[in-house]
Motif scaffolding. Structure first.
Motif, PDB file in Angstrom:
ATOM      1  N   ASP A 192    -141.043 -29.826 -24.183  1.00 34.41           N
ATOM      2  CA  ASP A 192    -140.049 -28.779 -24.440  1.00 34.41           C
ATOM      3  C   ASP A 192    -138.619 -29.253 -24.227  1.00 34.41           C
ATOM      4  O   ASP A 192    -137.678 -28.465 -24.319  1.00 34.41           O
ATOM      5  N   LEU A 193    -138.452 -30.531 -23.944  1.00 30.57           N
ATOM      6  CA  LEU A 193    -137.132 -31.086 -23.678  1.00 30.57           C
ATOM      7  C   LEU A 193    -136.223 -30.950 -24.897  1.00 30.57           C
ATOM      8  O   LEU A 193    -136.628 -31.248 -26.022  1.00 30.57           O
ATOM      9  N   GLN A 194    -135.013 -30.491 -24.666  1.00 29.90           N
ATOM     10  CA  GLN A 194    -133.985 -30.402 -25.703  1.00 29.90           C
ATOM     11  C   GLN A 194    -132.838 -31.307 -25.261  1.00 29.90           C
ATOM     12  O   GLN A 194    -131.899 -30.863 -24.605  1.00 29.90           O
ATOM     13  N   LEU A 195    -132.913 -32.591 -25.595  1.00 31.09           N
ATOM     14  CA  LEU A 195    -131.956 -33.578 -25.111  1.00 31.09           C
ATOM     15  C   LEU A 195    -131.605 -34.545 -26.221  1.00 31.09           C
ATOM     16  O   LEU A 195    -132.470 -34.955 -27.003  1.00 31.09           O
ATOM     17  N   ARG A 196    -130.321 -34.880 -26.297  1.00 32.06           N
ATOM     18  CA  ARG A 196    -129.840 -35.908 -27.216  1.00 32.06           C
ATOM     19  C   ARG A 196    -129.143 -36.976 -26.385  1.00 32.06           C
ATOM     20  O   ARG A 196    -128.690 -36.711 -25.266  1.00 32.06           O
ATOM     21  N   LEU A 197    -129.032 -38.170 -26.905  1.00 28.93           N
ATOM     22  CA  LEU A 197    -128.302 -39.227 -26.226  1.00 28.93           C
ATOM     23  C   LEU A 197    -126.885 -38.764 -25.914  1.00 28.93           C
ATOM     24  O   LEU A 197    -126.345 -39.047 -24.849  1.00 28.93           O
ATOM     25  N   ASP A 198    -126.295 -37.993 -26.806  1.00 30.08           N
ATOM     26  CA  ASP A 198    -124.948 -37.458 -26.605  1.00 30.08           C
ATOM     27  C   ASP A 198    -124.845 -36.688 -25.285  1.00 30.08           C
ATOM     28  O   ASP A 198    -123.792 -36.665 -24.638  1.00 30.08           O
ATOM     29  N   ASP A 199    -125.934 -36.034 -24.884  1.00 35.96           N
ATOM     30  CA  ASP A 199    -125.942 -35.198 -23.680  1.00 35.96           C
ATOM     31  C   ASP A 199    -125.897 -36.013 -22.393  1.00 35.96           C
ATOM     32  O   ASP A 199    -125.549 -35.466 -21.341  1.00 35.96           O
TER      33      ASP A 199
END
Length: 131
Positions: A119-126
């Motif tokens: 369910d992770l909502q992560l981007r490298l930008d974050d």
């Protein structure tokens, strides 16, 4: 290298399986993990010794049976063979399949997929440092 060889690593981030920590011989007195099955995910942030994160640790963590290993290379330091050309910030998710890791690279703007944290909502930008 055999599974009996002790390796001392200090990953940047470790996600533990709380349901098995009671089996850990040192855990009640020290933050030391001795049993690989207690570890669900290891995260390393790449620094100038990038060779260790991309090569040696990939082999060691796979040998230990750690299900997922993330390599966060927000400065694009890794070798071209690992992060591509032109060099750029890269987030690599290593998923253990059998005895080896399958590697998936993510770039800026892309959502990272984790089998351990679906369910992770992560981007490298974050996770990039703010300037």
């Amino acid at each position: 290298m055999t599974a009996e060889v002790a390796t001392a690593r200090r990953p940047d981030i470790v996600v533990l399986d709380e349901t098995v920590l009671h089996h850990e011989p040192f855990w009640e007195h020290e933050p030391v993990i001795a049993l690989a099955q207690s570890i669900k995910l290891v995260v390393e942030v790449v620094s100038t010794n990038w060779e260790t994160d991309y090569a040696r640790k990939v082999e060691e963590y796979a040998l230990l049976g750690i299900p997922e290993y993330w390599i966060v290379d927000y400065r694009g330091l890794g070798g071209v063979v690992f992060i591509g050309k032109p060099k750029q910030p890269t987030f690599t998710v290593c998923q253990l399949i059998g005895e080896d890791y399958s590697l998936q690279k993510y770039r800026l703007g892309e959502f990272i997929k984790s089998h351990i944290l679906p369910d992770l909502q992560l981007r490298l930008d974050d996770v990039m440092p703010r300037r």
